[in-house]
Design a protein around this motif. Structure first.
Motif, mmCIF file in Angstrom:
data_model
loop_
_atom_site.group_PDB
_atom_site.id
_atom_site.type_symbol
_atom_site.label_atom_id
_atom_site.label_comp_id
_atom_site.label_asym_id
_atom_site.label_seq_id
_atom_site.Cartn_x
_atom_site.Cartn_y
_atom_site.Cartn_z
ATOM 1 N N VAL A 267 -4.280 -49.704 -12.411
ATOM 2 C CA VAL A 267 -5.199 -48.595 -12.697
ATOM 3 C C VAL A 267 -5.066 -47.531 -11.610
ATOM 4 C CG1 VAL A 267 -7.631 -47.942 -12.840
ATOM 5 C CG2 VAL A 267 -6.827 -49.988 -14.007
ATOM 6 N N VAL A 268 -5.025 -47.996 -10.367
ATOM 7 C CA VAL A 268 -4.908 -47.044 -9.259
ATOM 8 C C VAL A 268 -3.609 -46.255 -9.373
ATOM 9 C CG1 VAL A 268 -4.689 -46.840 -6.754
ATOM 10 C CG2 VAL A 268 -6.343 -48.435 -7.723
ATOM 11 N N TRP B 232 -3.644 -44.493 -13.643
ATOM 12 C CA TRP B 232 -4.737 -43.639 -14.143
ATOM 13 C C TRP B 232 -4.579 -42.173 -13.686
ATOM 14 C CZ3 TRP B 232 -5.641 -46.465 -17.810
ATOM 15 C CH2 TRP B 232 -6.857 -46.619 -18.455
ATOM 16 N N PRO B 233 -4.289 -41.957 -12.386
ATOM 17 C CA PRO B 233 -4.130 -40.564 -11.956
ATOM 18 C C PRO B 233 -3.006 -39.863 -12.713
ATOM 19 C CG PRO B 233 -4.362 -41.981 -10.058
ATOM 20 C CD PRO B 233 -4.203 -42.886 -11.248
ATOM 21 N N LEU C 230 -4.351 -39.180 -16.242
ATOM 22 C CA LEU C 230 -5.393 -38.146 -16.242
ATOM 23 C C LEU C 230 -4.817 -36.777 -15.883
ATOM 24 C CD1 LEU C 230 -8.197 -40.232 -14.545
ATOM 25 C CD2 LEU C 230 -8.087 -39.550 -16.927
ATOM 26 N N THR C 231 -3.918 -36.767 -14.893
ATOM 27 C CA THR C 231 -3.286 -35.492 -14.546
ATOM 28 C C THR C 231 -2.483 -34.985 -15.735
ATOM 29 O OG1 THR C 231 -3.075 -36.386 -12.320
ATOM 30 C CG2 THR C 231 -1.933 -34.325 -12.776
ATOM 31 N N ILE D 100 -3.096 -35.546 -18.927
ATOM 32 C CA ILE D 100 -4.023 -34.998 -19.922
ATOM 33 C C ILE D 100 -4.531 -33.632 -19.469
ATOM 34 C CG2 ILE D 100 -6.270 -35.334 -21.034
ATOM 35 C CD1 ILE D 100 -5.717 -38.349 -20.871
ATOM 36 N N TYR D 101 -4.820 -33.561 -18.173
ATOM 37 C CA TYR D 101 -5.296 -32.285 -17.620
ATOM 38 C C TYR D 101 -4.226 -31.209 -17.813
ATOM 39 C CZ TYR D 101 -6.655 -28.829 -14.114
ATOM 40 O OH TYR D 101 -6.987 -27.664 -13.472
ATOM 41 N N THR E 217 -4.031 -30.156 -21.388
ATOM 42 C CA THR E 217 -5.156 -29.282 -21.738
ATOM 43 C C THR E 217 -4.921 -27.877 -21.193
ATOM 44 O OG1 THR E 217 -6.400 -31.225 -21.091
ATOM 45 C CG2 THR E 217 -7.649 -29.372 -21.887
ATOM 46 N N GLN E 218 -4.486 -27.833 -19.920
ATOM 47 C CA GLN E 218 -4.250 -26.534 -19.293
ATOM 48 C C GLN E 218 -3.171 -25.770 -20.046
ATOM 49 O OE1 GLN E 218 -7.007 -26.277 -17.350
ATOM 50 N NE2 GLN E 218 -5.741 -25.293 -15.787
ATOM 51 N N GLU F 214 -4.252 -24.463 -23.301
ATOM 52 C CA GLU F 214 -5.055 -23.258 -23.105
ATOM 53 C C GLU F 214 -4.172 -22.067 -22.791
ATOM 54 O OE1 GLU F 214 -8.160 -23.797 -20.217
ATOM 55 O OE2 GLU F 214 -9.100 -25.294 -21.514
#
Lengths: 390, 356
Positions: B271-272, B275-276, B279-280, B282-283, B286-287, B290
């Motif tokens: 996870v450590v 996950w980053p 998540l990065t 996905i971020y 998203t960015q 946009e």
């Protein structure tokens, strides 16, 4: 509540304040008893029941219900749901207060609270799930604190410090999600070591996954529940943006909660099938398990979906309450009700009134701090100097 | 080399060897820990115990525990089932004997000193540890008092000083570790008048147990309790009646407690680590979404502007054209008219002249 008439010279003797004051006094007395007579003087804990209400409710429910912080900030900053932006600060605040309450309650439960840092600074018991829980909760409490500081710094007018912290938003959010994933799941994993004590319907090697997935549900539902309460009591503090976005937030979060509950229901059933525990369903504990699974997982899943379809905000809000109760029920089942299920009823645990009072005391402190903060800091509204950027 | 296996499992977790939640993070190894070589064990022959409570008295004395509520010679305490407490590291219980009703069964209960203890693996400050000599010992100087060891213990052994407000300790049998180090027998073993307790190397003690069962097949149940329970213990039992009739659980399985949690622990580093990234990612998506949508919007606007500009140009040029033509026409008409007028004037003046 008293938040409404801020400008009148109101008396402090409101009914709410009176009750809260009474709880604080009783809590203070029990605190003295706890640290003079020991746990035996105030709790019903025993050698067979080493963990009671303070772990089952304050720790397990507290952490699960404080999940709104990571769920909301992840939704807004990582998944880009910017329309829910106004929900972030209240969620972070309640998350931070929730965790602070958990830590406060732990100080009552452990034998020597001043040694709580020992596992990190003296000797590390890395084989223990509790070590992971402790490390993650400590770190996450810090993260939540930093995440909340912009509101406090805006209130104090410290512009430069505030801008510095807001630049860390994404980093903190990612860190927060990692830590939350770990400790939310680890709270379930705590019980992996006791298959001989926890009822098979609740014991599963998937316990950590159950706890993590249900924490997402808890976070979403708590945001809905808290926003209902905040609306009622602090509606005057909310700005137009917050009020306008609230319907969006409610519908969006309800949809997410319904979906997550569906997933949670599915993996719970899979767990029963994996361990072939169907035969237990026909027992007393089985019925109780079905009450939890059907009444507090499947039903809210359905009601949320109906609420979203009909845009029925009222139904969604009541469903949030039902879901929160379901999460509490689940945590109490794992930690107290289905734990030690083989013991004869005379040896089972039921909390003393003083244990219950300390739990109420801790929650009251949380509510009072929440009221102090939202009536002063830009949480439910945007600070005029920092429009649309926090 | 204390706790090698649990440490090993911890490192396994750190290395993320078992990424999936499950019971067998140790699947990637073929190592099977059978306990420290030459570690000590105690055999409790339940058939020999007469319930005299001498062991309880000796334990109380050796460990300097507070005096009991009722003296150790008072056998009426056997009327109720007891468990270990903060004041009693060991207790003897009496059970009905279904085979020979006039001969009740007495069983001594104390810490079983697991080969891979649940309590030690559960302790987040390593206050409990398995010694290479066999005993599982406790260090009160670091204990926080969280009581997770009590939750973890499958035998319900550790007790807690609930009435101690500021310095409560976990209390449990030490297998007389200090005495063992000095080469002496544990207090209870030394005190037993019936030799129901046998102390020795675990391998030797196991052999004695097997021998007794082999030589007296009618006397014993063919099972040495503790040989494999929870991965094996340093306290072993042989009995004439089924163990579950003596309050001992037969459903604990043979999995050592640390293995129950190693799967969950092994997920942590995954996870450590991942996950980053997730998540990065996905971020970033998203960015980018946009950004792309902003660009598309800008492009669409530009195009629309261009189009309307072109249209406006066209309209303008047409209008200009028309205006130009109109002007020309007007000019022509004016010239025409002027010529006409001039001609008319000229004709008029001619006529005037002619009239003169």
């Amino acid at each position: 509540m008293s938040g409404k008439n801020t400008f009148t010279s109101r008396s402090l003797l409101t009914p709410f304040n009176l009750v809260a004051g009474l709880i604080l006094i009783v809590g203070a007395v029990i605190t003295v008893l706890r640290f003079t007579r020991g746990l035996a003087g105030v709790t019903h804990l025993s050698n067979d029941n080493p963990w009671g209400l303070w772990i089952g409710f304050d720790l397990l429910c507290g952490v699960a219900l404080a999940a709104g912080g990571y769920v909301t900030s992840a939704a807004v900053y990582i998944f880009g749901m910017k329309r829910y932006h106004s929900a972030v600060r209240p969620a972070i605040l309640t998350g931070f207060l929730g965790y602070a309450m958990v830590v406060l309650a732990l100080n009552y439960d452990v034998g020597r609270p001043w040694r709580l840092p020992y596992p990190f600074v003296v000797q590390q018991g890395t084989t223990s799930l509790l070590f992971e829980v402790g490390a993650c909760v400590a770190l996450y409490l810090t993260v939540l604190f930093i995440e909340f500081t912009p509101a406090a710094l805006e209130w104090l007018g410290l512009k430069r410090a505030r801008n510095l912290v807001t630049r860390l938003t994404i980093l903190l959010t990612i860190f927060g999600v990692v830590l939350s994933t770990l400790h939310q799941s680890s709270l379930g994993a705590l019980y992996l070591i006791a298959p001989s004590k926890l009822h098979p319907l609740w014991y599963s090697s998937y316990l950590p996954v159950y706890f993590f997935v249900s924490s997402i549900v808890a976070g979403l539902s708590m945001v809905l529940f808290e926003s209902t309460l905040a609306h009622h009591y602090f509606g005057d503090k909310m700005d137009e943006k917050h009020l306008r976005e609230n319907t969006d937030v409610t519908l969006g979060f309800a949809k997410a909660a319904s979906l997550t509950l569906a997933g949670y229901f599915t993996i719970k059933v899979i767990g029963i099938a994996m361990d072939n525990n169907w035969r237990y369903l026909a027992t007393g504990y089985g019925l109780w398990f079905l009450v939890e699974l059907l009444g507090f997982v499947a039903l809210p899943c359905f009601l949320y979906a109906v609420g979203v379809r009909d845009k029925n905000i009222r139904l969604i809000r009541w469903t949030a309450v039902l879901t929160v109760l379901g999460i509490i029920l689940n945590r109490l089942n794992v930690s107290l009700i289905a734990f030690n299920w083989r013991l004869p009823s005379s040896e089972r645990y039921f909390p003393s009134w003083m244990e219950i009072m300390i739990s109420v005391f801790v929650v009251t402190i949380g509510i009072l701090v929440y009221r102090f903060v939202v009536t002063r800091m830009p949480v439910l509204y945007e600070h005029t100097d920092y429009p649309s950027s926090h | 080399m204390s706790l090698t296996r649990r440490k090993f499992l911890g490192w396994m977790g750190a290395a993320g060897a078992g990424a999936v939640i499950g019971k067998n993070a140790a699947a990637s190894t073929t190592e099977h820990f059978k306990g420290y070589p030459n570690s000590f064990a105690i055999l409790h022959d339940i058939t020999l115990c007469v319930g005299c409570r001498s062991c309880e008295a000796a334990c109380n004395k050796v460990n300097e525990l507070p005096p009991p509520d009722r003296p150790f010679t008072d056998l009426s305490v056997l009327d109720e089932k007891r468990r270990t407490t903060a004041k009693a590291y060991t207790v003897v219980n009496r059970f009905k004997n279904r085979k020979v009703p006039q001969q009740p069964v007495f069983v001594k209960k104390q810490c079983n000193h697991c080969l891979e203890p649940a309590c030690a693996s559960a302790c987040f400050v390593r206050a409990l540890r398995k010694t290479p000599e066999g005993p599982v010992v406790y260090d009160p100087s670091v204990c926080v008092g969280c009581r997770y060891c009590m939750v973890a213990c499958p035998f319900d052994i550790p007790a807690y000083e609930y009435d101690n407000a500021l310095s409560p300790k976990i209390m449990k049998c030490t297998m007389c570790y200090p005495r063992i180090l000095k080469g002496r027998l544990p207090g209870c073993v030394e005190a037993c008048p019936r030799e129901a307790l046998t102390f020795g190397k675990r391998s030797d003690v196991l052999e004695i147990a097997r021998q007794r069962i082999r030589e007296n097949p009618g006397r014993y149940v063919n099972h040495i309790y503790g040989e494999t329970e929870m991965g094996g213990t340093s306290w072993l039992y042989i009995s004439g009646v089924p163990y579950k009739e003596t309050g001992m659980r037969e459903d604990l399985g043979v999995t050592p407690a640390p293995e129950l949690t190693s799967g969950a622990l092994s997920v942590v580093p995954m996870v450590v680590g991942l996950w980053p990234v997730l998540l990065t990612g996905i971020y970033a998506i998203t960015q980018r979404k946009e950004k792309v949508s902003a660009e598309e919007k800008a492009a669409a606007v530009a195009e629309a502007v261009e189009k309307s500009e072109a249209q406006a140009c066209h309209v303008l040029s047409e209008a200009l054209d028309k205006a130009h033509k109109d002007a020309l026409k007007e000019k022509e008409a004016a010239v025409h008219q002027a010529v006409k007028k001039a001609l008319a004037e000229a004709a008029g003046s001619k006529a005037e002249e002619a009239a003169h």
